[in-house]
Scaffold this motif. Structure first.
Motif, PDB file in Angstrom:
ATOM      1  N   HIS A  94      -5.674   0.198  -4.783  1.00 27.99           N
ATOM      2  CA  HIS A  94      -5.675  -0.301  -3.410  1.00 27.99           C
ATOM      3  C   HIS A  94      -7.083  -0.186  -2.814  1.00 27.99           C
ATOM      4  O   HIS A  94      -7.583  -1.106  -2.172  1.00 27.99           O
ATOM      5  CB  HIS A  94      -4.700   0.519  -2.545  1.00 27.99           C
ATOM      6  CG  HIS A  94      -3.261   0.365  -2.934  1.00 27.99           C
ATOM      7  ND1 HIS A  94      -2.356   1.402  -2.892  1.00 27.99           N
ATOM      8  CD2 HIS A  94      -2.563  -0.713  -3.402  1.00 27.99           C
ATOM      9  CE1 HIS A  94      -1.167   0.980  -3.286  1.00 27.99           C
ATOM     10  NE2 HIS A  94      -1.263  -0.297  -3.604  1.00 27.99           N
ATOM     11  N   ILE A 122      -3.108   1.344 -13.019  1.00 30.87           N
ATOM     12  CA  ILE A 122      -2.455   2.058 -11.903  1.00 30.87           C
ATOM     13  C   ILE A 122      -1.694   1.075 -11.016  1.00 30.87           C
ATOM     14  O   ILE A 122      -2.145  -0.056 -10.803  1.00 30.87           O
ATOM     15  CB  ILE A 122      -3.487   2.866 -11.067  1.00 30.87           C
ATOM     16  CG1 ILE A 122      -2.788   3.677  -9.969  1.00 30.87           C
ATOM     17  CG2 ILE A 122      -4.556   1.981 -10.445  1.00 30.87           C
ATOM     18  CD1 ILE A 122      -3.068   5.116 -10.043  1.00 30.87           C
ATOM     19  N   THR A 149      -7.361  -3.476 -10.470  1.00 34.22           N
ATOM     20  CA  THR A 149      -7.764  -2.258 -11.190  1.00 34.22           C
ATOM     21  C   THR A 149      -6.725  -1.960 -12.268  1.00 34.22           C
ATOM     22  O   THR A 149      -5.526  -1.936 -11.978  1.00 34.22           O
ATOM     23  CB  THR A 149      -7.841  -1.061 -10.216  1.00 34.22           C
ATOM     24  OG1 THR A 149      -8.695  -1.436  -9.138  1.00 34.22           O
ATOM     25  CG2 THR A 149      -8.365   0.189 -10.895  1.00 34.22           C
ATOM     26  N   SER A 158       1.634   1.186  -7.687  1.00 36.22           N
ATOM     27  CA  SER A 158       2.599   1.991  -6.928  1.00 36.22           C
ATOM     28  C   SER A 158       3.872   2.162  -7.737  1.00 36.22           C
ATOM     29  O   SER A 158       4.489   3.233  -7.739  1.00 36.22           O
ATOM     30  CB  SER A 158       2.939   1.322  -5.594  1.00 36.22           C
ATOM     31  OG  SER A 158       1.774   1.044  -4.878  1.00 36.22           O
ATOM     32  N   THR A 159       4.264   1.080  -8.431  1.00 32.42           N
ATOM     33  CA  THR A 159       5.498   1.144  -9.230  1.00 32.42           C
ATOM     34  C   THR A 159       5.397   2.266 -10.255  1.00 32.42           C
ATOM     35  O   THR A 159       6.327   3.068 -10.412  1.00 32.42           O
ATOM     36  CB  THR A 159       5.732  -0.202  -9.960  1.00 32.42           C
ATOM     37  OG1 THR A 159       5.743  -1.224  -8.976  1.00 32.42           O
ATOM     38  CG2 THR A 159       7.029  -0.212 -10.739  1.00 32.42           C
ATOM     39  N   TYR A 209       0.828  -1.219   0.000  1.00 38.16           N
ATOM     40  CA  TYR A 209       0.000   0.000   0.000  1.00 38.16           C
ATOM     41  C   TYR A 209       0.857   1.262   0.000  1.00 38.16           C
ATOM     42  O   TYR A 209       0.614   2.210   0.752  1.00 38.16           O
ATOM     43  CB  TYR A 209      -0.985  -0.001   1.185  1.00 38.16           C
ATOM     44  CG  TYR A 209      -1.869  -1.209   1.149  1.00 38.16           C
ATOM     45  CD1 TYR A 209      -2.903  -1.323   0.240  1.00 38.16           C
ATOM     46  CD2 TYR A 209      -1.612  -2.293   1.995  1.00 38.16           C
ATOM     47  CE1 TYR A 209      -3.681  -2.461   0.154  1.00 38.16           C
ATOM     48  CE2 TYR A 209      -2.377  -3.443   1.923  1.00 38.16           C
ATOM     49  CZ  TYR A 209      -3.404  -3.527   0.999  1.00 38.16           C
ATOM     50  OH  TYR A 209      -4.155  -4.654   0.917  1.00 38.16           O
ATOM     51  N   HIS A 254      -3.354   4.325  -3.690  1.00 41.22           N
ATOM     52  CA  HIS A 254      -4.049   4.729  -4.919  1.00 41.22           C
ATOM     53  C   HIS A 254      -5.396   4.009  -5.071  1.00 41.22           C
ATOM     54  O   HIS A 254      -5.746   3.147  -4.238  1.00 41.22           O
ATOM     55  CB  HIS A 254      -3.153   4.510  -6.143  1.00 41.22           C
ATOM     56  CG  HIS A 254      -2.644   3.097  -6.295  1.00 41.22           C
ATOM     57  ND1 HIS A 254      -3.437   2.052  -6.665  1.00 41.22           N
ATOM     58  CD2 HIS A 254      -1.401   2.568  -6.132  1.00 41.22           C
ATOM     59  CE1 HIS A 254      -2.713   0.945  -6.730  1.00 41.22           C
ATOM     60  NE2 HIS A 254      -1.472   1.226  -6.402  1.00 41.22           N
ATOM     61  N   GLY A 290      -5.011  -9.343  -5.129  1.00 40.98           N
ATOM     62  CA  GLY A 290      -5.328  -8.995  -6.513  1.00 40.98           C
ATOM     63  C   GLY A 290      -4.916 -10.084  -7.492  1.00 40.98           C
ATOM     64  O   GLY A 290      -4.091 -10.954  -7.183  1.00 40.98           O
ATOM     65  N   ARG A 295       5.662   5.597  -8.587  1.00 41.65           N
ATOM     66  CA  ARG A 295       7.046   5.875  -8.176  1.00 41.65           C
ATOM     67  C   ARG A 295       7.890   6.277  -9.381  1.00 41.65           C
ATOM     68  O   ARG A 295       8.741   7.146  -9.298  1.00 41.65           O
ATOM     69  CB  ARG A 295       7.656   4.628  -7.512  1.00 41.65           C
ATOM     70  CG  ARG A 295       7.189   4.409  -6.074  1.00 41.65           C
ATOM     71  CD  ARG A 295       8.040   3.370  -5.373  1.00 41.65           C
ATOM     72  NE  ARG A 295       7.856   2.041  -5.918  1.00 41.65           N
ATOM     73  CZ  ARG A 295       7.079   1.107  -5.392  1.00 41.65           C
ATOM     74  NH1 ARG A 295       6.408   1.360  -4.281  1.00 41.65           N
ATOM     75  NH2 ARG A 295       6.968  -0.078  -5.940  1.00 41.65           N
ATOM     76  N   ASP A 316      -3.015 -10.073  -9.905  1.00 42.88           N
ATOM     77  CA  ASP A 316      -1.615 -10.166 -10.328  1.00 42.88           C
ATOM     78  C   ASP A 316      -0.908 -11.321  -9.609  1.00 42.88           C
ATOM     79  O   ASP A 316       0.160 -11.751 -10.025  1.00 42.88           O
ATOM     80  CB  ASP A 316      -0.875  -8.845 -10.088  1.00 42.88           C
ATOM     81  CG  ASP A 316      -1.130  -8.229  -8.730  1.00 42.88           C
ATOM     82  OD1 ASP A 316      -2.268  -8.332  -8.240  1.00 42.88           O
ATOM     83  OD2 ASP A 316      -0.205  -7.625  -8.162  1.00 42.88           O
ATOM     84  N   LYS A 345      11.778  -5.676  -2.544  1.00 41.02           N
ATOM     85  CA  LYS A 345      11.092  -4.421  -2.877  1.00 41.02           C
ATOM     86  C   LYS A 345      11.849  -3.306  -2.158  1.00 41.02           C
ATOM     87  O   LYS A 345      11.633  -3.043  -0.973  1.00 41.02           O
ATOM     88  CB  LYS A 345       9.648  -4.521  -2.365  1.00 41.02           C
ATOM     89  CG  LYS A 345       8.640  -3.857  -3.256  1.00 41.02           C
ATOM     90  CD  LYS A 345       7.226  -4.174  -2.819  1.00 41.02           C
ATOM     91  CE  LYS A 345       6.223  -3.691  -3.827  1.00 41.02           C
ATOM     92  NZ  LYS A 345       4.857  -4.037  -3.463  1.00 41.02           N
TER      93      LYS A 345
HETATM   94  N1  CTP Z   1      -3.902  -3.958  -6.428  1.00 43.39           N
HETATM   95  C1  CTP Z   1      -5.018  -3.933  -7.285  1.00 43.39           C
HETATM   96  N2  CTP Z   1      -5.003  -3.098  -8.367  1.00 43.39           N
HETATM   97  C2  CTP Z   1      -3.945  -2.314  -8.638  1.00 43.39           C
HETATM   98  C3  CTP Z   1      -2.821  -2.325  -7.780  1.00 43.39           C
HETATM   99  C4  CTP Z   1      -2.840  -3.161  -6.677  1.00 43.39           C
HETATM  100  O1  CTP Z   1      -5.973  -4.642  -7.056  1.00 43.39           O
HETATM  101  N3  CTP Z   1      -3.968  -1.544  -9.716  1.00 43.39           N
HETATM  102  C5  CTP Z   1      -3.914  -4.863  -5.290  1.00 43.39           C
HETATM  103  C6  CTP Z   1      -2.786  -5.881  -5.311  1.00 43.39           C
HETATM  104  O2  CTP Z   1      -3.116  -6.971  -6.151  1.00 43.39           O
HETATM  105  C7  CTP Z   1      -2.682  -6.271  -3.856  1.00 43.39           C
HETATM  106  C8  CTP Z   1      -3.048  -4.973  -3.137  1.00 43.39           C
HETATM  107  O3  CTP Z   1      -3.672  -4.112  -4.087  1.00 43.39           O
HETATM  108  O4  CTP Z   1      -3.639  -7.249  -3.544  1.00 43.39           O
HETATM  109  C9  CTP Z   1      -1.833  -4.286  -2.573  1.00 43.39           C
HETATM  110  O5  CTP Z   1      -0.920  -4.177  -3.644  1.00 43.39           O
HETATM  111  P1  CTP Z   1       0.508  -3.499  -3.619  1.00 43.39           P
HETATM  112  O6  CTP Z   1       1.514  -4.491  -4.030  1.00 43.39           O
HETATM  113  O7  CTP Z   1       0.709  -2.768  -2.383  1.00 43.39           O
HETATM  114  O8  CTP Z   1       0.259  -2.426  -4.798  1.00 43.39           O
HETATM  115  P2  CTP Z   1       0.867  -2.257  -6.223  1.00 43.39           P
HETATM  116  O9  CTP Z   1       0.361  -0.977  -6.774  1.00 43.39           O
HETATM  117  O10 CTP Z   1       0.657  -3.499  -7.053  1.00 43.39           O
HETATM  118  O11 CTP Z   1       2.406  -2.056  -5.853  1.00 43.39           O
HETATM  119  P3  CTP Z   1       3.727  -2.373  -6.646  1.00 43.39           P
HETATM  120  O12 CTP Z   1       3.612  -1.646  -7.955  1.00 43.39           O
HETATM  121  O13 CTP Z   1       4.827  -1.839  -5.761  1.00 43.39           O
HETATM  122  O14 CTP Z   1       3.794  -3.872  -6.817  1.00 43.39           O
END
Ligand code: CTP
Length: 444
Positions: free
Chosen positions: A17, A118, A115, A120-121, A10, A14, A93, A124, A95, A46
């Motif tokens: 999340h 979008i 979703t 976090s990567t 998290y 966004h 999620g 960033r 992924d 990470k």
């Molecule tokens: N998640 C989601 N939809 C997105 C991004 C994240 O449903 N667009 C879900 C992930 O599958 C996970 C949860 O949110 O179950 C937390 O994900 P996290 O890894 O913190 O977010 P990411 O945005 O996927 O981060 P990163 O890019 O660092 O992997």
């Protein structure tokens, strides 16, 4: 009551999340959200999470969707949590589809649609640092590979004054080639410099005067006055200037210093570190770059351990060296003297010894087995062996990702590195400078 649990970092909270938490909540009556700790994220590779754990927890809390928030701290915790909290549904999620099927043995596993568009990567990376490489040497391959594990950086291109060499490297590594350095500067915020050490001063100065942040291979430079001048320019222009001495930034090494300073092994009397190689006819990358002997090419490593643990206020330094017919030191043992302690380094380019590190204290000692500069493990040992303790940490890949990550953190947060600072870097330069000026060398 149907209990649901979900896990995540998290970071930079966004919409994705929020949607995930909303749908997770709808699966049951009680939602537990596990937020990863900083240490756990580092351990799973990470490295570049932006928000603190407290901030990330706050963001989840603010959604009002979590009935309970816990912290995920170790591999295998999910099974423990499912049992401990009597969980009916584990969800993440899509992924992660398939990845957590093994938890079906303990509860129902549901993958929710992610979703689109979008992450976090991606957030960033929006503030990415554009980076250029100066120097077409073998290390470029490792550097480029390790960059992939650190978000927030774009590799723009490569420059080397030897055009043919840079052309071969650019082709081999699929990096855009820049024929002149000014056009590379035009595209980048920062440069990684990996040219022979005698060229470091020239290239660092040029990059700083072009307002670029600099990460330079070791040894930083060969002359103390020049080293000071470079840091002065960096400070005046608010630029980050760092040395790429990878061990300084690695998780296990970073833990050695606070453990030793905590007094666990008493007062420190000596630090003994060794870095030796036999290169024979095979020219090693660092030796090739250093265009000198053992001290030039390798002393930075033992000196890192000595200065990190004993500080930089040394009173004297002496060297015992074996030179070859070309006046290159193929073996050097050196002593760095402090008021109450001593640091000893052994470096060689044509001799071999155990590459370990020992820190001697009045109550016990800390031992890092070879190769200590790539360590993921060390031991604290005492007279009473029942008190001995082993410490394990992560050391991923070639370890360059940690220095790259810290370089980006420093650029983004406009702060100097806490891992390997100006005073420490210049202390190493001053030792190398003394050796090059034949101060206190005893020949064998
Ligand atoms: N998640 C989601 N939809 C997105 C991004 C994240 O449903 N667009 C879900 C992930 O599958 C996970 C949860 O949110 O179950 C937390 O994900 P996290 O890894 O913190 O977010 P990411 O945005 O996927 O981060 P990163 O890019 O660092 O992997």
């Amino acid at each position: 009551m149907k209990k649901v649990i979900t896990y995540g970092t998290y970071d930079l909270f966004h919409k994705g999340h929020y949607n995930l938490l909303k749908h997770a909540k709808e699966l049951g009556d009680y939602l537990i959200v596990a937020v990863t700790s900083d240490a756990f994220d580092k351990a799973r590779g990470k490295l570049n999470v932006k928000d603190s754990l407290v901030q990330r927890i706050k963001n989840v809390e603010n959604t009002g969707l979590a009935d309970e928030i816990i912290v995920e701290e170790y591999f295998g915790q999910k099974i423990d949590d499912i049992k401990k909290y009597n969980i009916d549904i584990f969800t993440v999620g899509s992924d992660w589809r398939g990845y957590f099927d093994y938890l079906n043995e303990y509860c129902q596993v549901i993958y929710l649609d992610r979703t689109k568009g979008i992450s976090s990567t991606e957030l960033r990376n929006r503030k990415s640092v554009n980076l250029g490489i100066i120097g077409a040497y073998d290390i470029v391959h490792r550097f480029k590979n390790e960059m992939k594990f650190v978000g927030g950086v774009n590799l723009i291109g490569l420059y080397d004054e030897d055009y043919n060499k840079s052309e071969r490297m650019a082709l081999k590594e699929s990096i855009i080639l820049y024929k002149d350095i000014k056009s590379l500067y035009y595209e980048v915020d920062a440069v990684y410099i990996c040219v022979p050490p005698k060229e470091h001063y020239k290239y660092i100065k040029n990059a700083l005067l072009s307002d670029k942040h600099v990460l330079c291979e070791f040894p930083f430079c060969l002359n103390e006055i020049e080293g000071k001048e470079l840091f002065k320019i960096a400070e005046e222009r608010n630029l980050i200037l760092m040395e790429a001495l990878k061990t300084a930034y690695c998780p296990a090494f970073c833990k050695i210093v606070p453990i030793v300073k905590s007094g666990l092994i008493g007062s420190i009397l000596s630090v003994d570190a060794c870095f030796t190689q036999i290169h024979g006819n095979k020219i090693n990358h660092q030796i090739e770059l250093a265009s000198g002997g053992s001290v030039n090419a390798l002393a930075s490593y033992p000196l890192l351990a000595i200065f990190k643990i004993l500080g930089t206020d040394f009173t004297d330094v002496n060297f015992i060296s074996k030179f070859n017919a070309d006046r290159i030191d193929i073996f050097t043992k050196f002593n760095v003297l402090f008021k109450h302690s001593i640091g000893t380094g052994t470096v060689a380019i044509d001799a071999k010894n155990e590459g370990d590190l020992t820190v001697v204290g009045t109550k016990g000692y800390l031992y890092v087995p070879a190769p200590w500069w790539k360590t993921d493990y060390f031991e604290v040992r005492f007279e009473d062996i029942n008190k001995n303790n082993k410490y394990f940490y992560k050391f991923d890949g070639d370890g360059l990702r940690y220095e790259i990550n810290n370089f980006l953190e420093c650029i983004n947060n406009k702060v100097s590195s806490i891992y390997w600072n100006k005073k420490e870097i210049l202390s190493v330069v001053s030792v190398i400078d003394k050796f090059r000026n034949n101060k206190n060398i005893f020949e064998i």
